[in-house]
Scaffold this motif. Structure first.
Motif, short mmCIF file in Angstrom:
data_model
loop_
_atom_site.label_atom_id
_atom_site.label_comp_id
_atom_site.label_asym_id
_atom_site.label_seq_id
_atom_site.Cartn_x
_atom_site.Cartn_y
_atom_site.Cartn_z
N ASP A 114 -14.73 3.18 14.07
CA ASP A 114 -16.09 3.53 14.54
C ASP A 114 -16.53 4.87 13.96
OD1 ASP A 114 -16.35 1.23 16.00
OD2 ASP A 114 -15.78 2.15 17.92
N ARG A 115 -15.60 5.80 13.90
CA ARG A 115 -15.95 7.14 13.39
C ARG A 115 -16.41 7.09 11.94
NH1 ARG A 115 -12.00 12.51 13.13
NH2 ARG A 115 -13.49 13.83 11.99
N VAL A 116 -15.63 6.39 11.09
CA VAL A 116 -16.01 6.36 9.67
C VAL A 116 -17.22 5.46 9.44
CG1 VAL A 116 -13.70 6.94 8.84
CG2 VAL A 116 -14.31 4.55 9.16
N SER A 117 -17.52 4.57 10.38
CA SER A 117 -18.69 3.69 10.23
C SER A 117 -19.99 4.47 10.34
CB SER A 117 -18.67 2.59 11.29
OG SER A 117 -17.58 1.72 11.12
N TYR A 118 -19.97 5.52 11.16
CA TYR A 118 -21.21 6.24 11.45
C TYR A 118 -21.27 7.61 10.78
CZ TYR A 118 -21.84 2.55 14.87
OH TYR A 118 -21.97 1.33 15.47
N MET A 119 -20.41 7.83 9.79
CA MET A 119 -20.43 9.11 9.09
C MET A 119 -21.68 9.26 8.23
SD MET A 119 -17.86 11.10 9.74
CE MET A 119 -18.12 12.22 8.37
N ASP A 120 -22.21 10.46 8.21
CA ASP A 120 -23.29 10.79 7.28
C ASP A 120 -22.68 11.05 5.91
OD1 ASP A 120 -25.75 11.50 6.21
OD2 ASP A 120 -25.54 13.60 6.81
N ARG A 121 -23.13 10.32 4.91
CA ARG A 121 -22.53 10.42 3.56
C ARG A 121 -23.60 10.93 2.57
NH1 ARG A 121 -17.52 7.62 3.61
NH2 ARG A 121 -17.23 6.56 5.61
N PRO A 166 0.81 -1.22 0.00
CA PRO A 166 0.00 0.00 0.00
C PRO A 166 0.84 1.27 0.00
CG PRO A 166 -0.79 -1.55 1.65
CD PRO A 166 0.52 -2.08 1.15
N TYR A 167 0.31 2.30 -0.66
CA TYR A 167 0.85 3.63 -0.46
C TYR A 167 0.59 4.02 0.99
CZ TYR A 167 1.21 4.69 -5.53
OH TYR A 167 1.55 4.71 -6.86
N PRO A 168 1.51 4.70 1.64
CA PRO A 168 1.22 5.16 3.00
C PRO A 168 0.22 6.31 2.99
CG PRO A 168 3.37 5.97 2.30
CD PRO A 168 2.88 5.05 1.21
N SER A 169 -0.75 6.23 3.87
CA SER A 169 -1.68 7.33 4.04
C SER A 169 -1.23 8.16 5.24
CB SER A 169 -3.11 6.81 4.21
OG SER A 169 -4.04 7.87 4.09
N TYR A 170 -2.13 8.87 5.89
CA TYR A 170 -1.75 9.83 6.92
C TYR A 170 -1.88 9.29 8.34
CZ TYR A 170 -3.09 12.56 2.80
OH TYR A 170 -3.23 13.01 1.52
N PHE A 171 -2.47 8.12 8.49
CA PHE A 171 -2.82 7.57 9.80
C PHE A 171 -1.79 6.53 10.22
CE2 PHE A 171 -6.07 4.82 12.22
CZ PHE A 171 -5.95 5.58 13.37
N HIS A 172 -1.14 6.75 11.39
CA HIS A 172 -0.12 5.82 11.88
C HIS A 172 -0.35 5.56 13.37
CE1 HIS A 172 1.99 6.44 8.09
NE2 HIS A 172 1.84 7.74 8.27
N PRO A 173 -1.35 4.76 13.69
CA PRO A 173 -1.70 4.54 15.10
C PRO A 173 -0.66 3.73 15.85
CG PRO A 173 -2.98 3.09 13.68
CD PRO A 173 -2.22 4.01 12.77
N SER A 174 -0.62 3.96 17.15
CA SER A 174 0.31 3.23 18.02
C SER A 174 -0.39 2.15 18.83
CB SER A 174 1.01 4.20 18.98
OG SER A 174 1.76 5.17 18.29
N ALA A 175 -1.71 2.15 18.81
CA ALA A 175 -2.46 1.21 19.65
C ALA A 175 -3.75 0.79 18.96
CB ALA A 175 -2.77 1.84 21.00
N LEU A 176 -4.24 -0.37 19.34
CA LEU A 176 -5.48 -0.90 18.78
C LEU A 176 -6.66 0.03 19.08
CD1 LEU A 176 -7.10 -3.18 17.43
CD2 LEU A 176 -7.22 -4.31 19.66
N SER A 177 -6.64 0.65 20.26
CA SER A 177 -7.75 1.53 20.63
C SER A 177 -7.89 2.69 19.65
CB SER A 177 -7.54 2.07 22.05
OG SER A 177 -6.30 2.77 22.14
N GLU A 178 -6.77 3.22 19.15
CA GLU A 178 -6.82 4.31 18.17
C GLU A 178 -7.41 3.83 16.86
OE1 GLU A 178 -2.86 5.79 17.81
OE2 GLU A 178 -2.67 6.25 19.94
N MET A 179 -7.06 2.61 16.47
CA MET A 179 -7.60 2.05 15.24
C MET A 179 -9.10 1.84 15.35
SD MET A 179 -7.37 0.94 12.16
CE MET A 179 -5.61 0.93 11.87
#
Length: 468
Positions: free
Chosen positions: A279-286, A261-274
């Motif tokens: 969860d955030r993108v799951s409930y977005m209004d589109r 993969p090309y690297p994107s902007y998100f580089h989490p350090s923990a599972l909780s951040e992932m």
């Protein structure tokens, strides 16, 4: 002045209060015996803590070479081990010292910081976000493997050998070099160096690999196509024995090439951040059916499809478009890009300068279902990372063969239940397409480097069995 005067008043009151207390406790003898013990214990504890802080082993941070981790790597749970060659610094770290010349179009100095993640993006709300350049992958891969739990410093025990050559950054610094000998020189030196190593000779390099943040085309110069600045690294016979990780493999000649993969902007350090991001993108209004982020292209046959896609998006009330151009634009602001994608059900991924796009991985990160117009934008590239059935996470529209296809009409045919199912699959893919923070060793999920190393291990094992 108000703060200064009030501070003086506050200090005076404290001094008077302390003076009155000082009369009550003139010596340690006046303190009750059990309080003496408490004071002595607390003092001893503080001294011990300071001793550990000062004299415990530390790893020194360096803005270029600092692959730091404050934790010991977790136990390796896979049946492979990776050895990293300690190459002469001219093949990697020394290149970063002239960071402003690494790319003929962009000053890469801001992008090589933080192990290739670039500058932090505090406006995204957490410390996991960075302005990561799309072609910087080799630095991030190197940093991740440095701290990987399956790394070994005993070459005798290694099943994989990583050659950390920053070949992509070097190649882009030489695109305008007209002399082929000069353009190829460092790559040729690298191959000659590796061939002389003891561990290369064990399997003739079949268990060795490199990782580059650029496309295969940048390392496969031939006389059949016009010269655009590529070198000949991947055409060299010894390299044909190695495995090569690239953000875009050659679809027909890349037998030893594997897409990452090309690297994107998100580089989490923990599972909780992932999990929080998923969860955030799951409930977005589109509110938008589809969107496109990109710039028009000129002068190439394959850009005809891109022009048709842009035209259809501009003419549709259901499409949100973010046009890019030369110089500063919203396309260079990660938050703007992700906001467009997070408001869309489908994200159009039409080829441009090459078959693949970083935008594909931005869209998946945003929970937006990618729409492809070529099999080589993803399907023939990232087989270790994507489901074997592309219909589970994407849409394919063959606009090149059938110019009259309406993108909006095709997407509206997909039932909403199917859209929701596809989106769930896309969001489930986010961890394995993400590069975890290089300093983290216990992030709790398998990231892109984990998947790549596992794929390499299986590939090399199969290769060695076939040649034994």
């Amino acid at each position: 002045m108000w703060r200064k005067n009030n501070f003086k008043i506050f200090t005076k009151e404290k001094d008077e209060e302390y003076g009155s207390r000082k009369k009550e406790f003139t010596s340690l003898k006046d303190i009750q015996p059990h309080l003496k013990i408490l004071v002595l214990f607390t003092t001893s504890l503080m001294i011990w803590f300071l001793f550990l802080l000062v004299f415990s082993a530390k790893r020194i941070s360096n803005p270029i070479r600092g692959f730091l981790s404050t934790h010991s790597p977790v136990e390796c749970k896979d049946n492979y081990s990776v050895y990293i060659y300690n190459l002469p610094s001219k093949f990697n770290f020394d290149l970063l010292e002239d960071c402003s010349s690494l790319n003929i179009y962009t000053d890469m100095c801001p992008h090589v910081t933080n192990n290739g993640m670039g500058k932090p993006l505090p406006e995204m709300g957490s410390s996991s976000w960075y302005t990561t350049h799309q072609l910087i992958g080799e630095l991030i891969v190197h940093a991740r493997i440095e701290n990987h739990p399956c790394r070994t410093e005993d070459a005798e025990k290694a099943s994989l050998f990583y050659v950390p050559f920053y070949g992509g950054l070097h190649a882009s610094s030489k695109f305008r070099e007209p002399n082929y000998t000069i353009r190829d020189a460092l790559a040729v030196e690298l191959v000659e160096y590796v061939e002389e190593q003891k561990w290369w000779k064990r399997n003739n390099g079949r268990d060795h690999f490199m990782a580059f943040g650029r496309t295969a085309w940048d390392f496969m110069r031939t006389d059949d196509v016009p010269d655009f600045g590529a070198n000949k690294l991947l055409n060299m016979s010894p390299v044909q024995n190695m495995s090569v990780l690239l953000v875009e493999r050659h679809p027909w000649e890349g037998h030893n090439q594997h897409g990452i993969p090309y690297p994107s902007y998100f580089h989490p350090s923990a599972l909780s951040e992932m999990i929080e991001w998923q969860d955030r993108v799951s409930y977005m209004d589109r509110p938008h059916l589809f969107s496109f982020v990109g710039a028009p292209r000129t002068g190439k046959k394959k850009v005809v499809t891109r022009d048709r896609v842009i035209k259809q998006c501009e003419e549709s009330s259901k499409c949100l478009i973010l046009k890019c151009g030369k110089g500063p634009s919203k396309c260079h602001k990660p938050r703007q890009v992700l906001n467009v994608m997070m408001k869309s059900n489908f994200c159009l991924q039409v080829l441009g300068d090459s078959y693949t796009r970083r935008s594909t991985f931005d869209s998946i990160l945003a929970g937006c279902i990618p729409v492809f117009f070529s099999n080589h934008t993803a399907y023939s590239q990232y087989q270790w990372f994507l489901p074997s059935d592309p219909t589970t996470y994407s849409v394919y529209i063959d606009l090149e063969r059938n110019h009259s296809i309406g993108i909006e009409e095709e997407l509206l045919k997909i039932p909403m239940e199917e859209v929701e199912r596809m989106r769930r699959t896309v969001i489930q893919l986010i961890p394995t397409l993400t590069y975890a923070h290089p300093n983290s060793t216990s992030y709790g999920f398998r990231d892109a480097v984990d998947v790549a190393l596992k794929g390499l291990s299986l590939h090399v094992t199969s290769l060695l069995k076939a040649t034994s």
